[in-house]
Design a protein around this motif. Structure first.
Motif, short mmCIF file in Angstrom:
data_model
loop_
_atom_site.label_atom_id
_atom_site.label_comp_id
_atom_site.label_asym_id
_atom_site.label_seq_id
_atom_site.Cartn_x
_atom_site.Cartn_y
_atom_site.Cartn_z
N LEU A 81 -8.91 -16.22 -13.93
CA LEU A 81 -8.73 -17.05 -12.74
C LEU A 81 -7.79 -16.37 -11.74
CD1 LEU A 81 -9.26 -19.71 -11.29
CD2 LEU A 81 -7.35 -20.72 -12.54
N LYS A 82 -6.72 -15.79 -12.25
CA LYS A 82 -5.75 -15.12 -11.38
C LYS A 82 -6.37 -13.92 -10.68
CE LYS A 82 -1.27 -12.78 -11.49
NZ LYS A 82 -0.12 -12.36 -12.35
N ILE A 83 -7.09 -13.08 -11.45
CA ILE A 83 -7.66 -11.86 -10.88
C ILE A 83 -8.82 -12.18 -9.94
CG2 ILE A 83 -8.93 -9.74 -11.46
CD1 ILE A 83 -7.28 -9.66 -14.05
N ALA A 84 -9.66 -13.15 -10.31
CA ALA A 84 -10.77 -13.53 -9.45
C ALA A 84 -10.27 -14.04 -8.10
CB ALA A 84 -11.62 -14.60 -10.14
N ARG A 85 -9.19 -14.82 -8.11
CA ARG A 85 -8.63 -15.31 -6.86
C ARG A 85 -8.11 -14.17 -6.00
NH1 ARG A 85 -5.33 -20.61 -9.21
NH2 ARG A 85 -7.07 -22.10 -8.99
N GLN A 86 -7.46 -13.20 -6.65
CA GLN A 86 -6.93 -12.06 -5.90
C GLN A 86 -8.05 -11.30 -5.21
OE1 GLN A 86 -4.81 -9.94 -8.98
NE2 GLN A 86 -2.89 -11.00 -8.56
N TRP A 87 -9.14 -11.02 -5.94
CA TRP A 87 -10.26 -10.28 -5.37
C TRP A 87 -10.98 -11.09 -4.30
CZ3 TRP A 87 -11.44 -5.37 -5.26
CH2 TRP A 87 -10.94 -4.52 -6.25
N ARG A 88 -11.15 -12.38 -4.55
CA ARG A 88 -11.84 -13.22 -3.57
C ARG A 88 -11.05 -13.29 -2.26
NH1 ARG A 88 -10.10 -18.08 -1.76
NH2 ARG A 88 -9.70 -18.79 -3.89
N ARG A 89 -9.71 -13.40 -2.37
CA ARG A 89 -8.88 -13.44 -1.17
C ARG A 89 -8.92 -12.11 -0.43
NH1 ARG A 89 -3.94 -16.43 -4.37
NH2 ARG A 89 -4.76 -18.57 -4.23
#
Length: 261
Positions: A81-89
Motif C-alpha cells: 500500500l505504501k509503495i503503490a501510493r508513492q508510485w501512483r503519486r
C-alpha cells in the motif's frame, strides 16, 4: 510521447487497483504479533512473537501455518500500500507537468514551411503516411490466376488473403502486401503481409499458410518459418502466422484476436 502517456495512465489505474485491494485487506484483517524466520537444511521455519516479546519466539508447526500466513500477508499489504501510493503519486505529478506540445507537433503545425524542414520527430499519422508511400516491386502474378481484389483495391492471391487484407484495412492497421525481403541462405521472400505496429513503429511479418494439408506445401512452409526464426524473427514479436487446411479453413476472427492481444 502519446504511447508513454498511455502507459503511465494504464499503470496509474493498475496502482489504484492495487491500493484498493491492499487497503480493503488491511481493513478486514487484524493481527496480534509478528513473525520471524530461520532456515535449517534448506527448510524455512516460522516463529510467532507476541507484541513486545523478545527471544526466538514460538515455533509454528505446519498444521498451524495459517497463523504465519495471516501476519505475513498483513505486513505484505502494508508495504504494498505504501509503495503503490508513492508510485501512483509520482505518476500523477509527472502527468500534471507534461508539456502540452510535443516535438512532432512543431513540424505538423509548420504547414508551408515543412518542405524546408528536416524534422527530428514526426507524428504517428505522418509516419504511417510515409510508410505507406514506400514503393516496392511485389511478386508478379502468373497468367491464368484468378483476379481477387481487396477493399483497398489491390490484387491478392487467395480469398483468405483478401479476408486478411480487408480485416487489417477495417481495423486501420497499416500493411504492405508482398513486399520483398532478403533472408540470407534462403534468398528473396515475399511475406504475405508486412504490418506496421504504430505504437512502436516496428514492422511485423505476417505469413498465412493456406494449404497445410498438401505435403510439399507444408514442407516449404516449415522451411520458410525456420528461416525467419534463424534470421532473428520471433513469434509474436515481429513474426506471426496463421494456417489452414481444407477441413480447417481460415477464420478471420483468429487474426482479430491475435492483433488485439
Amino acid at each position: 510521447m502519446n504511447n508513454t502517456i498511455t502507459e503511465l495512465l494504464n499503470r496509474k489505474k493498475e496502482l489504484e487497483d492495487i491500493e484498493r485491494k491492499a487497503s480493503n485487506y488491511l481493513k478486514s484483517h487484524t493481527i496480534d504479533g509478528r513473525i520471524s524466520t530461520s532456515a535449517s537444511n534448506g527448510v524455512i521455519q516460522y516463529y510467532y512473537h507476541k507484541i513486545g516479546e523478545r527471544g526466538r519466539g514460538t515455533y509454528i508447526r505446519k498444521d498451524n501455518i495459517s497463523t504465519a500466513r495471516d501476519i505475513i500477508m498483513y505486513n505484505y499489504n502494508e508495504k504494498i500500500l505504501k509503495i503503490a501510493r508513492q508510485w501512483r503519486r509520482w505518476i500523477s505529478n509527472t502527468l500534471s507537468t507534461i508539456p502540452k506540445q510535443t516535438i512532432a507537433d512543431v513540424y505538423t503545425s509548420s504547414k508551408r514551411r515543412k518542405p524546408l524542414i528536416t524534422p527530428y520527430e514526426i507524428s504517428d499519422e505522418e509516419y504511417v503516411d510515409k510508410w505507406l508511400q514506400v514503393q516496392y516491386d511485389s511478386k508478379p502474378f502468373s497468367d491464368g490466376m484468378p483476379e481477387i481484389y481487396t477493399e483497398r483495391g489491390e490484387r491478392v492471391r487467395s480469398k483468405s488473403e483478401k479476408l486478411i487484407a480487408d480485416k487489417l484495412y477495417m481495423l486501420n492497421i497499416p500493411y504492405r502486401y508482398e513486399q520483398p525481403l532478403q533472408l540470407r541462405g534462403y534468398g528473396t521472400v515475399y511475406p504475405d503481409f508486412t504490418i506496421l505496429n504504430t505504437h512502436n513503429r516496428r514492422e511485423i511479418i505476417y505469413e498465412h499458410f493456406g494449404m497445410m494439408d498438401n505435403e510439399d506445401y507444408a514442407k516449404c512452409a516449415i522451411k520458410k518459418i525456420n528461416n525467419y526464426l534463424a534470421h532473428g524473427y520471433r513469434w509474436g514479436v515481429n513474426f506471426i502466422a496463421t494456417f489452414e487446411t481444407q477441413e480447417s479453413p481460415f477464420d478471420v476472427r483468429i487474426l482479430e484476436k491475435m492483433i488485439n492481444y
